[in-house]
Design an enzyme around this catalytic site. Sequence first.
Site, mmCIF file in Angstrom:
data_model
loop_
_atom_site.group_PDB
_atom_site.id
_atom_site.type_symbol
_atom_site.label_atom_id
_atom_site.label_comp_id
_atom_site.label_asym_id
_atom_site.label_seq_id
_atom_site.Cartn_x
_atom_site.Cartn_y
_atom_site.Cartn_z
ATOM 1 N N ASN A 1 1.090 -1.370 -0.032
ATOM 2 C CA ASN A 1 -0.011 0.088 0.110
ATOM 3 C C ASN A 1 0.897 1.213 0.012
ATOM 4 O O ASN A 1 0.526 2.282 -0.796
ATOM 5 C CB ASN A 1 -0.943 -0.227 1.236
ATOM 6 N N ASN B 1 -5.121 5.535 9.401
ATOM 7 C CA ASN B 1 -4.818 4.240 9.354
ATOM 8 C C ASN B 1 -5.551 3.418 8.338
ATOM 9 O O ASN B 1 -6.725 3.839 8.125
ATOM 10 C CB ASN B 1 -4.885 3.390 10.651
ATOM 11 N N THR B 2 -4.830 2.287 7.566
ATOM 12 C CA THR B 2 -5.879 1.666 6.671
ATOM 13 C C THR B 2 -5.834 0.280 6.973
ATOM 14 O O THR B 2 -4.986 -0.288 7.646
ATOM 15 C CB THR B 2 -5.311 1.698 5.304
ATOM 16 N N ASP C 1 -7.557 6.714 16.865
ATOM 17 C CA ASP C 1 -7.927 7.288 18.154
ATOM 18 C C ASP C 1 -7.199 6.193 19.156
ATOM 19 O O ASP C 1 -6.408 5.147 18.769
ATOM 20 C CB ASP C 1 -9.361 7.357 18.324
ATOM 21 N N SER D 1 -11.134 -0.128 4.996
ATOM 22 C CA SER D 1 -11.362 1.129 5.663
ATOM 23 C C SER D 1 -10.070 1.990 5.920
ATOM 24 O O SER D 1 -9.067 1.426 6.023
ATOM 25 C CB SER D 1 -12.134 0.926 7.038
ATOM 26 N N ARG E 1 6.018 -0.504 25.327
ATOM 27 C CA ARG E 1 5.276 0.094 24.461
ATOM 28 C C ARG E 1 5.609 1.508 24.340
ATOM 29 O O ARG E 1 5.683 2.248 23.564
ATOM 30 C CB ARG E 1 3.620 -0.173 24.338
ATOM 31 N N MET F 1 1.652 -2.874 12.458
ATOM 32 C CA MET F 1 0.949 -3.894 13.091
ATOM 33 C C MET F 1 1.304 -3.718 14.712
ATOM 34 O O MET F 1 1.413 -4.686 15.116
ATOM 35 C CB MET F 1 1.318 -5.234 12.651
ATOM 36 N N ARG F 2 1.683 -2.531 15.212
ATOM 37 C CA ARG F 2 1.647 -2.039 16.428
ATOM 38 C C ARG F 2 0.581 -1.366 16.936
ATOM 39 O O ARG F 2 0.225 -0.336 16.170
ATOM 40 C CB ARG F 2 3.080 -1.635 16.884
ATOM 41 N N LEU F 3 0.087 -1.397 18.140
ATOM 42 C CA LEU F 3 -0.548 -0.167 18.823
ATOM 43 C C LEU F 3 0.151 0.604 19.119
ATOM 44 O O LEU F 3 1.186 0.563 19.866
ATOM 45 C CB LEU F 3 -1.670 -0.874 19.951
ATOM 46 N N LEU F 4 -0.226 2.222 19.058
ATOM 47 C CA LEU F 4 0.471 3.255 19.475
ATOM 48 C C LEU F 4 0.132 3.503 20.862
ATOM 49 O O LEU F 4 -0.941 3.639 21.126
ATOM 50 C CB LEU F 4 0.412 4.501 18.631
HETATM 51 C C1 GAR Z 1 -3.014 -4.016 4.755
HETATM 52 O O1 GAR Z 1 -3.805 -4.746 4.225
HETATM 53 C C2 GAR Z 1 -3.078 -3.098 5.905
HETATM 54 O O2 GAR Z 1 -4.494 -2.654 6.109
HETATM 55 C C3 GAR Z 1 -3.010 -3.943 6.943
HETATM 56 O O3 GAR Z 1 -1.790 -4.865 6.826
HETATM 57 C C4 GAR Z 1 -1.730 -4.915 5.532
HETATM 58 C C5 GAR Z 1 -0.351 -4.315 4.933
HETATM 59 O O4 GAR Z 1 0.081 -4.784 3.818
HETATM 60 N N1 GAR Z 1 -3.030 -3.451 8.224
HETATM 61 C C6 GAR Z 1 -3.728 -3.928 9.362
HETATM 62 O O5 GAR Z 1 -4.311 -5.172 9.253
HETATM 63 C C7 GAR Z 1 -3.836 -2.990 10.665
HETATM 64 N N2 GAR Z 1 -4.642 -3.663 11.447
HETATM 65 P P1 GAR Z 1 1.290 -3.854 2.805
HETATM 66 O O6 GAR Z 1 2.446 -4.132 3.743
HETATM 67 O O7 GAR Z 1 1.487 -4.872 1.889
HETATM 68 O O8 GAR Z 1 0.839 -2.717 2.606
#
Ligand code: GAR
Length: 209
Positions: A14, A106-107, A140, A135, A64, A89-92
């Site tokens: 992404n 965030n995506t 938050d 999404s 953390r 993939m970590r909570l801030l």
């Molecule tokens: C993405 O699908 C993103 O939305 C997800 O990790 C993937 C990263 O892909 N994030 C989460 O699940 C956060 N809760 P990428 O490294 O190939 O962009």
Amino acid sequence: MLTVAVLISGTGSNLRALLDAAADPGFPARIIVIGADREADGLAHAEAFGIPSFVVPWEAYDSREDWGAELDAQLRVWQPDLVVLSGLMRLLPRDVVAAWSPRIINTHPAYLPEFPGAHGVRDALAAGVAQTGASVIVVDDGVDSGPVLAQERVSVLEGDTEHALHERIKPVERRLLIDVVRRIAEGDLELGARPADLDAHRPQAADEN
Ligand code: GAR
């Protein structure tokens, strides 16, 4: 020109799409730095585009909060207008969210508030839903619980694996993310300002002690 910092943990596909979009001179945002919580594969995209990067290794910190404080310090060096979590993939920690909110987004690979957390795609499959989605939200204090900026449905197909479904969700995520960043940059999507300029905020906080 909106300046953007992107934080990742993984392959950064992404991120790559955002970098490609931002390479167009007509795109109203510029990625100025890429950060990661590990030596993520996606950092190669930073190198390919000649964009500075930093790693704040999760394992190197006792808590953390300590990890987040260093991440925050690195971001402050660059003073981006917007922070994008793109597969971080970590909570801030709460302090870091507070420092950058609401200009931190965030995506997520699900149609929030459905299936928040680290396994949004797996959880949707396990639940047997016919549709999940993608999404983009404001970060938050909760887990993927902030205001939704954009989202779109993606159908679950018969025989879908987690990988196959995720690979169909990601192009939707990319489109939504690029569109949200563009709309923020163009003023079509109003996030609001950060509570105070970060550098100005620090001495003031010290005076109060
Ligand atoms: C993405 O699908 C993103 O939305 C997800 O990790 C993937 C990263 O892909 N994030 C989460 O699940 C956060 N809760 P990428 O490294 O190939 O962009």
